[in-house]
Write a protein that holds these residues in place. Structure first.
Motif, PDB file in Angstrom:
ATOM      1  N   ARG A  20       0.190  -1.093  -0.141  1.00 23.07           N
ATOM      2  CA  ARG A  20      -0.095   0.334   0.070  1.00 23.07           C
ATOM      3  C   ARG A  20       1.005   1.220  -0.062  1.00 23.07           C
ATOM      4  NH1 ARG A  20      -4.476  -0.143   4.629  1.00 23.07           N
ATOM      5  NH2 ARG A  20      -4.713   2.218   3.469  1.00 23.07           N
ATOM      6  N   LEU A  21       1.699   1.051   0.964  1.00 25.44           N
ATOM      7  CA  LEU A  21       2.450   2.222   0.500  1.00 25.44           C
ATOM      8  C   LEU A  21       3.720   2.816  -0.848  1.00 25.44           C
ATOM      9  CD1 LEU A  21       4.994   1.697   4.169  1.00 25.44           C
ATOM     10  CD2 LEU A  21       2.972   4.474   3.425  1.00 25.44           C
ATOM     11  N   LEU A  23       2.226   2.310  -3.652  1.00 30.91           N
ATOM     12  CA  LEU A  23       1.350   3.320  -4.167  1.00 30.91           C
ATOM     13  C   LEU A  23       1.466   4.456  -3.971  1.00 30.91           C
ATOM     14  CD1 LEU A  23      -0.917   0.565  -5.800  1.00 30.91           C
ATOM     15  CD2 LEU A  23       0.654   1.269  -6.944  1.00 30.91           C
ATOM     16  N   PRO A  24       1.430   5.400  -4.725  1.00 31.44           N
ATOM     17  CA  PRO A  24       1.055   6.703  -4.035  1.00 31.44           C
ATOM     18  C   PRO A  24      -0.800   7.484  -4.109  1.00 31.44           C
ATOM     19  CG  PRO A  24       1.639   7.332  -6.127  1.00 31.44           C
ATOM     20  CD  PRO A  24       1.741   5.901  -6.040  1.00 31.44           C
ATOM     21  N   GLY A  25      -0.662   8.070  -3.249  1.00 30.79           N
ATOM     22  CA  GLY A  25      -2.767   8.149  -2.696  1.00 30.79           C
ATOM     23  C   GLY A  25      -2.291   7.501  -1.437  1.00 30.79           C
ATOM     24  N   ARG A  26      -4.619   7.283  -1.130  1.00 31.19           N
ATOM     25  CA  ARG A  26      -5.349   6.760  -0.582  1.00 31.19           C
ATOM     26  C   ARG A  26      -5.370   5.475  -0.487  1.00 31.19           C
ATOM     27  NH1 ARG A  26      -9.257   7.686   3.215  1.00 31.19           N
ATOM     28  NH2 ARG A  26      -8.528   7.419   5.530  1.00 31.19           N
ATOM     29  N   ASP A  27      -5.495   4.720   0.222  1.00 31.54           N
ATOM     30  CA  ASP A  27      -6.113   3.804  -0.505  1.00 31.54           C
ATOM     31  C   ASP A  27      -7.324   3.241   0.809  1.00 31.54           C
ATOM     32  OD1 ASP A  27      -4.943   2.767  -2.590  1.00 31.54           O
ATOM     33  OD2 ASP A  27      -3.330   2.592  -1.837  1.00 31.54           O
ATOM     34  N   THR A  69       1.746  -4.806  -4.375  1.00 30.46           N
ATOM     35  CA  THR A  69       1.590  -4.394  -4.719  1.00 30.46           C
ATOM     36  C   THR A  69       0.175  -4.407  -6.081  1.00 30.46           C
ATOM     37  OG1 THR A  69       3.481  -3.367  -4.493  1.00 30.46           O
ATOM     38  CG2 THR A  69       2.044  -2.109  -6.057  1.00 30.46           C
ATOM     39  N   TYR A  73      -2.711  -2.393  -6.977  1.00 27.39           N
ATOM     40  CA  TYR A  73      -3.330  -1.845  -7.917  1.00 27.39           C
ATOM     41  C   TYR A  73      -4.670  -2.269  -8.829  1.00 27.39           C
ATOM     42  CZ  TYR A  73      -3.039   0.401 -12.832  1.00 27.39           C
ATOM     43  OH  TYR A  73      -3.205   1.250 -13.580  1.00 27.39           O
ATOM     44  N   THR A  84      -2.089   7.350  -9.442  1.00 23.45           N
ATOM     45  CA  THR A  84      -1.696   7.914  -8.781  1.00 23.45           C
ATOM     46  C   THR A  84      -2.586   8.255  -8.256  1.00 23.45           C
ATOM     47  OG1 THR A  84      -1.839   9.644 -10.183  1.00 23.45           O
ATOM     48  CG2 THR A  84       0.519   8.743 -10.336  1.00 23.45           C
ATOM     49  N   GLU A  85      -3.594   9.086  -8.420  1.00 23.61           N
ATOM     50  CA  GLU A  85      -5.315   8.824  -7.546  1.00 23.61           C
ATOM     51  C   GLU A  85      -5.780   7.962  -7.295  1.00 23.61           C
ATOM     52  OE1 GLU A  85      -5.941  12.342  -7.271  1.00 23.61           O
ATOM     53  OE2 GLU A  85      -4.104  12.621  -7.471  1.00 23.61           O
TER      54      GLU A  85
END
Length: 90
Positions: A20-21, A23-27, A69, A73, A84-85
């Protein structure tokens, strides 16, 4: 047996958190979902390693994080997000 399950859960949580870290952005995922992603990524990476090398000694944490990862995704894409979002909140 209980010790193995606890170690599996902790390793899955660590691998899932690193995925999770990556990939950029909040999950928006719970701890159990993060753990499940980490366990699934480790399992798939181990299966791929065994299929390629016919060796059952294990693969390591880096390939497990890479596969996890990819799973994060895929989850993000299924919710309508991009690389990214994350998905927009309704």
């Amino acid at each position: 047996m209980i010790g193995y399950l606890v170690a599996l859960a902790i390793t899955g949580l660590l691998v899932g958190a690193l995925a999770r870290l990556a990939l950029p952005g909040r999950d928006p995922m719970s701890l159990l979902q993060t753990m499940a992603v980490g366990i699934a990524g480790s399992f798939i990476a181990g299966l791929l390693y065994y299929a390629i090398t016919n060796n059952r000694n294990g693969i390591g944490i880096l390939p497990a994080v890479l596969v996890s990862t990819g799973i994060v995704y895929a989850i993000r894409r299924s919710r309508g997000g991009t690389l990214t979002e994350p998905a927009p909140r309704d």
